[in-house]
Structure formats: C-alpha cells, structure tokens
Design an enzyme around this catalytic site. Structure first.
Site, PDB file in Angstrom:
ATOM      1  N   GLY A  51       0.618  -1.370   0.038  1.00  0.00           N
ATOM      2  CA  GLY A  51      -0.013   0.124  -0.050  1.00  0.00           C
ATOM      3  C   GLY A  51       0.737   1.459   0.101  1.00  0.00           C
ATOM      4  O   GLY A  51       0.289   2.360   0.203  1.00  0.00           O
ATOM      5  N   TRP A  53       2.433   3.067  -2.443  1.00  0.00           N
ATOM      6  CA  TRP A  53       1.854   3.804  -3.543  1.00  0.00           C
ATOM      7  C   TRP A  53       0.435   4.457  -3.213  1.00  0.00           C
ATOM      8  O   TRP A  53       0.272   5.595  -3.427  1.00  0.00           O
ATOM      9  CB  TRP A  53       1.892   3.045  -4.636  1.00  0.00           C
ATOM     10  CG  TRP A  53       3.165   2.966  -5.324  1.00  0.00           C
ATOM     11  CD1 TRP A  53       4.505   2.926  -5.019  1.00  0.00           C
ATOM     12  CD2 TRP A  53       3.535   2.994  -7.078  1.00  0.00           C
ATOM     13  NE1 TRP A  53       5.418   2.878  -5.763  1.00  0.00           N
ATOM     14  CE2 TRP A  53       4.853   2.743  -7.215  1.00  0.00           C
ATOM     15  CE3 TRP A  53       2.605   2.993  -8.229  1.00  0.00           C
ATOM     16  CZ2 TRP A  53       5.427   2.710  -8.422  1.00  0.00           C
ATOM     17  CZ3 TRP A  53       3.099   2.815  -9.460  1.00  0.00           C
ATOM     18  CH2 TRP A  53       4.730   2.866  -9.488  1.00  0.00           C
ATOM     19  N   ASP A  71      -4.838  -5.717  -5.493  1.00  0.00           N
ATOM     20  CA  ASP A  71      -4.048  -6.510  -5.563  1.00  0.00           C
ATOM     21  C   ASP A  71      -4.139  -8.113  -5.261  1.00  0.00           C
ATOM     22  O   ASP A  71      -5.386  -8.122  -4.622  1.00  0.00           O
ATOM     23  CB  ASP A  71      -2.872  -6.182  -4.358  1.00  0.00           C
ATOM     24  CG  ASP A  71      -1.332  -6.771  -4.674  1.00  0.00           C
ATOM     25  OD1 ASP A  71      -0.674  -5.922  -4.950  1.00  0.00           O
ATOM     26  OD2 ASP A  71      -1.300  -7.739  -4.300  1.00  0.00           O
ATOM     27  N   ASP A  89      -7.221 -10.936  -8.532  1.00  0.00           N
ATOM     28  CA  ASP A  89      -6.243 -11.003  -9.729  1.00  0.00           C
ATOM     29  C   ASP A  89      -6.773  -9.902 -10.669  1.00  0.00           C
ATOM     30  O   ASP A  89      -7.967 -10.133 -11.326  1.00  0.00           O
ATOM     31  CB  ASP A  89      -6.568 -12.478 -10.351  1.00  0.00           C
ATOM     32  CG  ASP A  89      -5.673 -12.496 -11.440  1.00  0.00           C
ATOM     33  OD1 ASP A  89      -4.828 -11.558 -11.968  1.00  0.00           O
ATOM     34  OD2 ASP A  89      -5.045 -13.984 -11.803  1.00  0.00           O
ATOM     35  N   ASP A 112       2.217  -0.806 -10.158  1.00  0.00           N
ATOM     36  CA  ASP A 112       3.699  -1.177  -9.963  1.00  0.00           C
ATOM     37  C   ASP A 112       3.588  -2.873  -9.992  1.00  0.00           C
ATOM     38  O   ASP A 112       4.349  -3.691  -9.417  1.00  0.00           O
ATOM     39  CB  ASP A 112       3.774  -0.831  -8.506  1.00  0.00           C
ATOM     40  CG  ASP A 112       5.375  -0.652  -8.137  1.00  0.00           C
ATOM     41  OD1 ASP A 112       6.163  -1.035  -8.894  1.00  0.00           O
ATOM     42  OD2 ASP A 112       5.730  -0.839  -6.719  1.00  0.00           O
ATOM     43  N   LYS A 152       5.344  -0.001 -13.951  1.00  0.00           N
ATOM     44  CA  LYS A 152       6.676  -0.758 -14.044  1.00  0.00           C
ATOM     45  C   LYS A 152       6.854  -1.909 -14.838  1.00  0.00           C
ATOM     46  O   LYS A 152       5.808  -2.356 -15.082  1.00  0.00           O
ATOM     47  CB  LYS A 152       7.003  -1.056 -12.351  1.00  0.00           C
ATOM     48  CG  LYS A 152       8.139  -1.914 -12.495  1.00  0.00           C
ATOM     49  CD  LYS A 152       8.370  -2.532 -10.864  1.00  0.00           C
ATOM     50  CE  LYS A 152       7.637  -3.336 -10.347  1.00  0.00           C
ATOM     51  NZ  LYS A 152       7.915  -3.427  -8.631  1.00  0.00           N
TER      52      LYS A 152
HETATM   53  C1  SAM Z   1       5.981  -4.520  -6.083  1.00  0.00           C
HETATM   54  S1  SAM Z   1       4.836  -5.018  -5.333  1.00  0.00           S
HETATM   55  C2  SAM Z   1       3.775  -3.641  -5.355  1.00  0.00           C
HETATM   56  C3  SAM Z   1       4.120  -2.381  -4.241  1.00  0.00           C
HETATM   57  C4  SAM Z   1       3.314  -1.326  -3.996  1.00  0.00           C
HETATM   58  N1  SAM Z   1       3.577  -0.425  -4.816  1.00  0.00           N
HETATM   59  C5  SAM Z   1       3.562  -0.514  -2.455  1.00  0.00           C
HETATM   60  O1  SAM Z   1       4.023   0.477  -2.907  1.00  0.00           O
HETATM   61  O2  SAM Z   1       3.229  -1.039  -1.719  1.00  0.00           O
HETATM   62  C6  SAM Z   1       3.768  -5.813  -6.721  1.00  0.00           C
HETATM   63  C7  SAM Z   1       2.518  -6.274  -6.325  1.00  0.00           C
HETATM   64  O3  SAM Z   1       1.757  -6.773  -7.574  1.00  0.00           O
HETATM   65  C8  SAM Z   1       1.151  -7.557  -7.103  1.00  0.00           C
HETATM   66  N2  SAM Z   1       0.298  -8.473  -8.413  1.00  0.00           N
HETATM   67  C9  SAM Z   1       1.104  -9.366  -9.105  1.00  0.00           C
HETATM   68  N3  SAM Z   1       0.370 -10.055  -9.929  1.00  0.00           N
HETATM   69  C10 SAM Z   1      -1.047  -9.414  -9.767  1.00  0.00           C
HETATM   70  C11 SAM Z   1      -2.173  -9.608 -10.457  1.00  0.00           C
HETATM   71  N4  SAM Z   1      -2.398 -10.557 -11.452  1.00  0.00           N
HETATM   72  N5  SAM Z   1      -2.975  -8.975  -9.881  1.00  0.00           N
HETATM   73  C12 SAM Z   1      -3.155  -8.129  -8.827  1.00  0.00           C
HETATM   74  N6  SAM Z   1      -1.842  -7.977  -8.253  1.00  0.00           N
HETATM   75  C13 SAM Z   1      -0.960  -8.401  -8.821  1.00  0.00           C
HETATM   76  C14 SAM Z   1       1.726  -8.785  -6.236  1.00  0.00           C
HETATM   77  O4  SAM Z   1       0.777  -9.380  -5.272  1.00  0.00           O
HETATM   78  C15 SAM Z   1       2.498  -7.424  -5.361  1.00  0.00           C
HETATM   79  O5  SAM Z   1       1.733  -7.101  -4.340  1.00  0.00           O
END
Ligand code: SAM
Length: 197
Positions: A51, A53, A71, A89, A112, A152
């Site tokens: 969380g 961002w 997420d 998802d 992200d 990203k």
């Molecule tokens: C680098 S982290 C994000 C960090 C976030 N921006 C923060 O500041 O806290 C990447 C996130 O992408 C999520 N993610 C990956 N594939 C996903 C999907 N298909 N649907 C939703 N979220 C997904 C992961 O669960 C993970 O929490």
C-alpha cells in the site's frame, strides 16, 4: 511479500515515516518530476499491496480525490474515506468489473504490478510484460483524455514495441529508472502522459 527485505536507507526512511513500502519514494520522485497525479485525481493503483503507492497517491489527490487499490493480496491499515481496495487478480474479468463498479473513468492509472520473479531475465520480462499489457488495455478503455499511465516493467526486448504503441496513444512517453530503485534491478518505469483520445 517481503517488502522490507533490505535494511537500506529507503527501507529505514519508509519505516520511520509510516509508509508501507520503500516503493513509496519511487512514486513520490516520479510524481514530482512528471506531475502524474494532482489534487482531485481519480487514481487506479494496480498491484497496490502492501500500500505504499496508495498512501502517496492519497496524499497527492487529497480530500476530493479517489484511490482504488487492487492486488492479489489484501491491503490493510489504510483508513481513508477516499481509498477503496479490492483483493483479487487484476487479469480476471470479475475483478476488473469490481474496479469499474467503483469508478469507470480514471485520471491516472499507476501500476507497480510485478510477477513473482524466477531470476531468468527473459521469463521475468515476458511475465511482467503480460501483466502490463492487461493494465494497458484497461487504461485505453478507462483513462480520460489527457490522463496518465505510469507503470513498472522488467526490462527486455518487448519494451521497444510497447513504447512505440504507447507513443501513438499518448502525447509524451518517458522511460525512467528512479533513484529509489535498487542497483542492479531490472525494473524500469514508463510514464505515458496525456492520453490522446
Ligand atoms: C512491487 S509490489 C507493489 C508494491 C506497492 N506499489 C507498494 O508501494 O506497496 C507488486 C504487487 O503486484 C501484485 N500482483 C502481481 N500480479 C498481480 C495480479 N495479477 N493482480 C493483482 N496484483 C498482482 C503482487 O501481489 C504485489 O503485491
């Protein structure tokens, strides 16, 4: 997800300042440079857990804005009336419909989102690109004209073609490696600014 997995200076700063991730500083830096979000913006944050961002986005959009965080993992501990979160998802239609029920036109989409990396560069790039493509499709359907799309991507050969397409859909496209990104990381950020239609 191990967010504070290295006790670097951004990790310490995030802990001290109450941000849920060190990634918060990347978004602050990117928003200062590119003015992606502003007061009152309606923002979708894809791949938002834990969380960091979303916290930064909420500070920027203020009391008349909206931040929707999606997420796979639940986002907990953000108590703000302008924040809505969805656990699921983002590539699934059912989850996309939930996002649209909250708001069907966004000013900004920030993503992200990242796959689990396996350490094989090409595979990590392909998986990252696949997620980005889903968010890009959603962005083209729901971003307002002049809206911005920041995301990203794990570097790789698909980047060039993606950027070429973005340049047809947005006025300005920037490729960035923020200071808060760890050395040696294959992540880059792409800011697609001012959607054309
Ligand atoms: C680098 S982290 C994000 C960090 C976030 N921006 C923060 O500041 O806290 C990447 C996130 O992408 C999520 N993610 C990956 N594939 C996903 C999907 N298909 N649907 C939703 N979220 C997904 C992961 O669960 C993970 O929490």
């Amino acid at each position: 997800m191990a967010v504070y997995n290295r006790k670097d200076s951004y990790y310490k700063k995030a802990k001290k300042e109450g941000y849920k991730s060190r990634a918060a500083y990347k978004l602050k830096e990117l928003n200062t440079k590119y003015k992606i979000m502003k007061k009152g913006s309606k923002v979708l944050d894809c791949g938002a857990a834990p969380g960091g961002w979303s916290q930064v986005a909420l500070e920027i959009v203020g009391e008349h804005g909206l931040v929707v965080g999606v997420d796979l993992n639940e986002i907990t501990g953000i108590n703000n009336k302008n924040f809505k979160s969805i656990a699921g998802d983002f590539t699934r239609e059912e989850i996309i419909n939930q996002v649209l029920e909250i708001c069907d036109k966004y000013d900004c989409i920030i993503s992200d989102i990242a796959p689990h990396t396996i350490g094989i560069r090409d595979a990590d790039h392909t998986n990252s690109l696949e997620l980005v493509e889903k968010v890009y499709t959603f962005a083209m359907q729901t971003l307002k004209k002049d809206g911005s799309f920041l995301f990203k991507l794990f570097e790789g050969e698909g980047r060039k073609g993606l950027v070429e397409r973005l340049k047809k859909d947005f006025k300005d496209v920037r490729i960035i490696k923020p200071d808060a990104t760890r050395q040696g990381s294959m992540e880059i950020y792409i800011a697609a600014l001012y959607k054309l239609n």
